[in-house]
Design a protein around this motif. Sequence first.
Motif, PDB file in Angstrom:
ATOM      1  N   PRO A 285      67.315   1.589  28.546  1.00  0.00           N
ATOM      2  CA  PRO A 285      66.900   2.962  28.889  1.00  0.00           C
ATOM      3  C   PRO A 285      65.378   3.151  28.913  1.00  0.00           C
ATOM      4  CG  PRO A 285      68.624   2.990  27.215  1.00  0.00           C
ATOM      5  CD  PRO A 285      68.252   1.549  27.415  1.00  0.00           C
ATOM      6  N   ASP A 286      64.637   2.308  28.192  1.00  0.00           N
ATOM      7  CA  ASP A 286      63.174   2.415  28.201  1.00  0.00           C
ATOM      8  C   ASP A 286      62.582   2.060  29.564  1.00  0.00           C
ATOM      9  OD1 ASP A 286      63.306   3.070  25.529  1.00  0.00           O
ATOM     10  OD2 ASP A 286      62.690   1.090  24.810  1.00  0.00           O
ATOM     11  N   ASN A 287      63.335   1.338  30.388  1.00  0.00           N
ATOM     12  CA  ASN A 287      62.849   0.909  31.704  1.00  0.00           C
ATOM     13  C   ASN A 287      63.351   1.808  32.828  1.00  0.00           C
ATOM     14  OD1 ASN A 287      62.011  -1.143  30.062  1.00  0.00           O
ATOM     15  ND2 ASN A 287      62.829  -2.787  31.306  1.00  0.00           N
ATOM     16  N   VAL A 288      64.263   2.722  32.502  1.00  0.00           N
ATOM     17  CA  VAL A 288      64.843   3.624  33.502  1.00  0.00           C
ATOM     18  C   VAL A 288      64.164   4.988  33.349  1.00  0.00           C
ATOM     19  CG1 VAL A 288      66.963   4.681  34.382  1.00  0.00           C
ATOM     20  CG2 VAL A 288      67.032   2.369  33.387  1.00  0.00           C
ATOM     21  N   PHE A 289      63.543   5.442  34.440  1.00  0.00           N
ATOM     22  CA  PHE A 289      62.757   6.678  34.391  1.00  0.00           C
ATOM     23  C   PHE A 289      63.391   7.765  35.242  1.00  0.00           C
ATOM     24  CE2 PHE A 289      59.963   3.863  32.403  1.00  0.00           C
ATOM     25  CZ  PHE A 289      58.775   4.468  32.014  1.00  0.00           C
ATOM     26  N   LYS A 290      63.275   8.998  34.769  1.00  0.00           N
ATOM     27  CA  LYS A 290      63.762  10.144  35.545  1.00  0.00           C
ATOM     28  C   LYS A 290      62.562  10.847  36.163  1.00  0.00           C
ATOM     29  CE  LYS A 290      64.103  12.721  31.196  1.00  0.00           C
ATOM     30  NZ  LYS A 290      65.034  13.281  30.214  1.00  0.00           N
ATOM     31  N   THR A 291      62.813  11.491  37.288  1.00  0.00           N
ATOM     32  CA  THR A 291      61.770  12.176  38.046  1.00  0.00           C
ATOM     33  C   THR A 291      61.951  13.673  37.856  1.00  0.00           C
ATOM     34  OG1 THR A 291      61.841  10.385  39.661  1.00  0.00           O
ATOM     35  CG2 THR A 291      60.800  12.443  40.368  1.00  0.00           C
TER      36      THR A 291
ATOM     37  N   VAL B  76      74.684  12.367  36.709  1.00  0.00           N
ATOM     38  CA  VAL B  76      74.932  11.955  35.330  1.00  0.00           C
ATOM     39  C   VAL B  76      73.582  11.804  34.646  1.00  0.00           C
ATOM     40  CG1 VAL B  76      77.158  10.825  35.711  1.00  0.00           C
ATOM     41  CG2 VAL B  76      75.056   9.512  35.996  1.00  0.00           C
ATOM     42  N   ASP B  77      73.576  11.888  33.320  1.00  0.00           N
ATOM     43  CA  ASP B  77      72.289  11.796  32.632  1.00  0.00           C
ATOM     44  C   ASP B  77      71.759  10.368  32.719  1.00  0.00           C
ATOM     45  OD1 ASP B  77      72.588  10.473  29.644  1.00  0.00           O
ATOM     46  OD2 ASP B  77      74.449  11.292  30.445  1.00  0.00           O
ATOM     47  N   GLY B  78      70.453  10.257  32.565  1.00  0.00           N
ATOM     48  CA  GLY B  78      69.769   8.988  32.760  1.00  0.00           C
ATOM     49  C   GLY B  78      70.179   7.885  31.812  1.00  0.00           C
ATOM     50  N   VAL B  79      70.518   8.235  30.575  1.00  0.00           N
ATOM     51  CA  VAL B  79      70.933   7.210  29.615  1.00  0.00           C
ATOM     52  C   VAL B  79      72.243   6.582  30.092  1.00  0.00           C
ATOM     53  CG1 VAL B  79      71.610   6.774  27.212  1.00  0.00           C
ATOM     54  CG2 VAL B  79      69.695   8.309  27.705  1.00  0.00           C
ATOM     55  N   THR B  80      73.140   7.417  30.632  1.00  0.00           N
ATOM     56  CA  THR B  80      74.400   6.914  31.193  1.00  0.00           C
ATOM     57  C   THR B  80      74.114   6.013  32.398  1.00  0.00           C
ATOM     58  OG1 THR B  80      75.506   8.930  30.469  1.00  0.00           O
ATOM     59  CG2 THR B  80      76.652   7.605  32.125  1.00  0.00           C
TER      60      THR B  80
END
Length: 160
Positions: free
Chosen positions: A44-50, A31-35
Motif C-alpha cells: 500500500p505504500d507504493n499505491v497512491f490515490k489522486t 473501492v478504497d485504495g488499500v483494497t
Amino acid sequence: MKQQKTNVMRVLEQKKIAYTAHEYPHGDEAVDGVTVAQLTGQNPDNVFKTLVTVGASKANYVFVVPVARELDLKKAAKAVGEKSIAMIHVSEITPLTGYVRGGCSPVGMKKQFPTVFHTSAEMIDRILVSGGKIGTQIETAPADLIALVRGKTADICVEE
C-alpha cells in the motif's frame, strides 16, 4: 482478451514512459485504495490515490498520496501557497478531470492542474496510480510520473 488502452496509457506511450498496467476485479463502485493494493498484490505504500481539491482562490490542485494515508489540508494549502484547500465535491470530479471517482489519475486530466506528490514518492522505485478507470492501475517510476505532470513533492499527509 486484449487490455483496453486508457487515456493514461496513451499519454505515457506518447511520452515514451515505461509502465506496467495492473487490472483488478471490481464492481461499478470505487473501492478504497488499500483494497486496490491487496487486489493487485502491491505494498500500500507504493499505491497512491489522486485527490482533486479547490483552493481559497478557486484554483484547482491535485494531490497524490499513499492510499493508506490522509491528506493534511493545512499542509496541502501551504504546499501550493493557498490560504485553505478543500476537497471538491464528487459531482465535480468528472466534469473537471474527465475521470470518474475511483478512476482519477494525475495523468491525462482535461487540464493539467498543479500537482503535488507526497514526499514518500521519492523514496520508492515504483509508484502505482489509477490507470484512468476503475479496475486499472499503472505502475511506473515516480520520477517519470512527477516530471510528466510537472509535479513537485511535499509533506502533505497527516502524521501517522
